[in-house]
Motif scaffolding. Sequence first.
Motif, short mmCIF file in Angstrom:
data_model
loop_
_atom_site.label_atom_id
_atom_site.label_comp_id
_atom_site.label_asym_id
_atom_site.label_seq_id
_atom_site.Cartn_x
_atom_site.Cartn_y
_atom_site.Cartn_z
N VAL A 49 20.59 -34.41 50.85
CA VAL A 49 19.36 -34.55 51.65
C VAL A 49 18.80 -33.17 52.01
N ILE A 50 19.68 -32.25 52.38
CA ILE A 50 19.23 -30.90 52.73
C ILE A 50 18.61 -30.21 51.52
N VAL A 51 19.25 -30.34 50.36
CA VAL A 51 18.71 -29.72 49.14
C VAL A 51 17.35 -30.32 48.79
N ILE A 52 17.25 -31.65 48.86
CA ILE A 52 15.98 -32.31 48.57
C ILE A 52 14.91 -31.87 49.57
N ALA A 53 15.28 -31.80 50.85
CA ALA A 53 14.33 -31.36 51.87
C ALA A 53 13.87 -29.93 51.61
N LEU A 54 14.81 -29.07 51.20
CA LEU A 54 14.44 -27.69 50.89
C LEU A 54 13.50 -27.62 49.69
N ILE A 55 13.78 -28.42 48.66
CA ILE A 55 12.92 -28.43 47.47
C ILE A 55 11.54 -28.94 47.83
N VAL A 56 11.48 -30.04 48.59
CA VAL A 56 10.18 -30.58 49.00
C VAL A 56 9.44 -29.57 49.87
N SER A 57 10.14 -28.94 50.80
CA SER A 57 9.51 -27.95 51.67
C SER A 57 8.99 -26.77 50.86
N LEU A 58 9.78 -26.31 49.91
CA LEU A 58 9.36 -25.20 49.06
C LEU A 58 8.13 -25.58 48.24
N ALA A 59 8.16 -26.78 47.65
CA ALA A 59 7.02 -27.24 46.85
C ALA A 59 5.78 -27.36 47.72
N LEU A 60 5.94 -27.95 48.90
CA LEU A 60 4.81 -28.10 49.82
C LEU A 60 4.29 -26.74 50.26
N GLY A 61 5.20 -25.81 50.54
CA GLY A 61 4.79 -24.46 50.92
C GLY A 61 4.02 -23.79 49.80
N LEU A 62 4.50 -23.95 48.56
CA LEU A 62 3.79 -23.34 47.43
C LEU A 62 2.40 -23.94 47.24
N VAL A 63 2.28 -25.26 47.42
CA VAL A 63 0.97 -25.90 47.31
C VAL A 63 0.04 -25.38 48.40
N ILE A 64 0.53 -25.28 49.61
CA ILE A 64 -0.31 -24.78 50.71
C ILE A 64 -0.72 -23.34 50.45
N ILE A 65 0.22 -22.52 50.00
CA ILE A 65 -0.11 -21.12 49.69
C ILE A 65 -1.14 -21.04 48.58
N ARG A 66 -0.98 -21.87 47.55
CA ARG A 66 -1.94 -21.87 46.43
C ARG A 66 -3.33 -22.26 46.92
N ILE A 67 -3.39 -23.29 47.77
CA ILE A 67 -4.69 -23.74 48.29
C ILE A 67 -5.32 -22.63 49.12
N LEU A 68 -4.53 -22.04 50.03
CA LEU A 68 -5.07 -20.99 50.90
C LEU A 68 -5.52 -19.77 50.08
N THR A 69 -4.71 -19.36 49.13
CA THR A 69 -5.07 -18.17 48.36
C THR A 69 -6.29 -18.44 47.48
N SER A 70 -6.41 -19.66 46.93
CA SER A 70 -7.59 -19.95 46.11
C SER A 70 -8.85 -19.95 46.96
N GLU A 71 -8.74 -20.49 48.20
CA GLU A 71 -9.91 -20.47 49.10
C GLU A 71 -10.25 -19.04 49.50
N MET A 72 -9.23 -18.24 49.80
CA MET A 72 -9.48 -16.84 50.16
C MET A 72 -10.06 -16.08 48.98
N ASN A 73 -9.58 -16.35 47.78
CA ASN A 73 -10.11 -15.69 46.58
C ASN A 73 -11.57 -16.07 46.35
N ALA A 74 -11.91 -17.34 46.59
CA ALA A 74 -13.30 -17.78 46.42
C ALA A 74 -14.21 -17.04 47.40
N ILE A 75 -13.77 -16.90 48.65
CA ILE A 75 -14.57 -16.17 49.64
C ILE A 75 -14.66 -14.70 49.26
N GLN A 76 -13.55 -14.12 48.84
CA GLN A 76 -13.55 -12.70 48.45
C GLN A 76 -14.49 -12.47 47.27
#
Length: 168
Positions: free
Chosen positions: A86-113
Motif C-alpha cells: 500500500v505504501i509503495v502504491i501510494a508513493l507511486i500514485v503520489s509521484l505520478a500525481l506530482g509529476l502531472v501537477i508539475i507538468r501542468i504548472l510548467t506548461s501554463e508558466m511556459n505559455a505565459i512566458q
Amino acid sequence: EFKALIEEFKKARAEYGHIIDEVLKIKAEGQTEKAMDLVHHEGKKVALHEQEIIDKMVEFQEKFAEKAKEEAEHEYSMATTEIIAVIVIALIVSLALGLVIIRILTSEMNAIQEGLSHFFKFLNRDSEKATLITLASRDEFGAMASEINENIARIEKGKSSPNTDTLV
C-alpha cells in the motif's frame, strides 16, 4: 482431542478419589498397613496415570500454542507485506500525481512566458503584432493570462493608432 483428555483426567481423578476414600475407611478400621499398601500400589498407579494425562494435556497446549504462534507470525508477515504494498502504491500514485501537477504548472508558466516574450518583441518593435497568450485554464495562471491579454490588446490598439507613437 483436548476434551477427551479432560474427560480421561476426570475419570482418573474420580478413581483416585475412590482410592483415597477407601484408604481413609481402612485406616479408620485400624488397618494402617493395608491402607499404606493400597496407597503405594493402587494409589501410585492412578497418580502416575493422572500425571501421564497432565503431561499429554501440557503437550497438547504447547502444540496448540506453537500452531497459534506460527499462524500469528504468518498473519503478521502478510499484514507487513500488504502495508508495504500500500505504501509503495501510494508513493507511486503520489509521484505520478506530482509529476502531472508539475507538468501542468510548467506548461501554463511556459505559455505565459512565451506570450510575454512575444509581447516584449512587439514593444521593442522586433515584431509587428503581439501574440495573445492561449491558456484556457480557470486557475490563477488563466486569470493572469487573461489580464495580460487584455493589456496586450489595449497596448496594441494604442500603438497602432495613427497619432500615437509612444505608449500611453
